[in-house]
Write an enzyme that holds these catalytic residues in place. Sequence first.
Site, short mmCIF file in Angstrom:
data_model
loop_
_atom_site.label_atom_id
_atom_site.label_comp_id
_atom_site.label_asym_id
_atom_site.label_seq_id
_atom_site.Cartn_x
_atom_site.Cartn_y
_atom_site.Cartn_z
N CYS A 1 6.03 -0.25 7.28
CA CYS A 1 5.66 0.91 6.49
C CYS A 1 6.86 1.36 5.66
O CYS A 1 7.98 1.40 6.17
CB CYS A 1 5.23 2.04 7.43
SG CYS A 1 4.72 3.54 6.59
N LEU A 2 6.64 1.71 4.41
CA LEU A 2 7.73 2.14 3.53
C LEU A 2 8.43 3.39 4.07
O LEU A 2 9.60 3.62 3.77
CB LEU A 2 7.22 2.39 2.11
CG LEU A 2 6.73 1.16 1.34
CD1 LEU A 2 6.12 1.58 0.01
CD2 LEU A 2 7.85 0.15 1.13
N GLY B 1 0.84 -1.19 0.00
CA GLY B 1 0.00 0.00 0.00
C GLY B 1 0.87 1.24 0.00
O GLY B 1 2.04 1.18 0.40
N HIS C 1 -4.30 1.08 7.84
CA HIS C 1 -2.93 1.62 7.87
C HIS C 1 -2.78 2.79 6.88
O HIS C 1 -2.26 3.84 7.24
CB HIS C 1 -1.93 0.50 7.57
CG HIS C 1 -0.50 0.95 7.49
ND1 HIS C 1 0.47 0.51 8.37
CD2 HIS C 1 0.13 1.79 6.63
CE1 HIS C 1 1.62 1.09 8.06
NE2 HIS C 1 1.45 1.87 7.01
N GLU C 2 -3.24 2.58 5.66
CA GLU C 2 -3.10 3.63 4.63
C GLU C 2 -3.98 4.84 4.94
O GLU C 2 -3.58 5.98 4.74
CB GLU C 2 -3.42 3.08 3.24
CG GLU C 2 -2.50 1.94 2.76
CD GLU C 2 -1.02 2.25 2.90
OE1 GLU C 2 -0.62 3.42 2.76
OE2 GLU C 2 -0.25 1.32 3.17
N GLN D 1 2.91 10.02 1.57
CA GLN D 1 4.24 9.40 1.59
C GLN D 1 5.11 9.82 0.41
O GLN D 1 6.31 9.57 0.40
CB GLN D 1 4.12 7.87 1.61
CG GLN D 1 3.54 7.33 2.90
CD GLN D 1 3.46 5.82 2.85
OE1 GLN D 1 2.52 5.25 2.31
NE2 GLN D 1 4.46 5.16 3.42
N HIS E 1 -2.45 7.27 7.18
CA HIS E 1 -1.51 8.21 6.56
C HIS E 1 -2.21 9.49 6.11
O HIS E 1 -1.63 10.58 6.18
CB HIS E 1 -0.84 7.58 5.33
CG HIS E 1 0.32 6.68 5.67
ND1 HIS E 1 1.44 7.13 6.32
CD2 HIS E 1 0.54 5.37 5.42
CE1 HIS E 1 2.30 6.12 6.46
NE2 HIS E 1 1.78 5.04 5.93
#
Length: 192
Positions: free
Chosen positions: A105-106, A45, A147-148, A50, A151
């Site tokens: 997470c990226l 995702g 999670h996304e 981000q 953000h």
Amino acid sequence: MKFPILAYGHPTLRKIAQEITPDYPGLQTLIDEMFEAMYESNGVGLAAPQIDKSIRLFIIDAEPFSEISEDLTPEQQAQLKGKKVFINAKILEETGEEWDFNEGCLSLPGINEDVTRHEKIKISYYDRDFNKHIEEIDGLLARVIQHEYDHTEGILFTDHLSAFKKRLLKRKLENISKGKVSVDYRMKFPKK
Ligand code: NI
């Protein structure tokens, strides 16, 4: 990949993102480029904040998760596969039991921690053609969405951890913001 992924500590990751309209400039290209960045960094995702765009847009393709769990129904497995785009999403309800899942997470490379979240969500969102959907989703797909979605609210998964866990991670997070981390995709470090 065109856009570097913002690392922990970048202020855009902490902003509440803004809704967009169908005439948002270059939207379709942006979505394609986000998928490109997500696949290149092996994510499941990616949210627009981000890549330094404070807008309410996130994308998901959780196919890698369809193989990790044996308790998935074929339906749930199918649900995880394929490109999904969420624009102006609103989580309307979170219900069901709370469960732990090891998240990463990226924007926080090298950190993986169990996070407790509700198992079911009811969500309204627009797809990339601006068709409106209201869906009830559970399990791993709900998890990735939660999670996304966070953000777009300026929330990172580590915010959900106990004060004790956060203290243990403090040094690691500080190092990420300084670029003292090994990562094989392009990132932008706020303090480097
Ligand atoms: Ni993330």
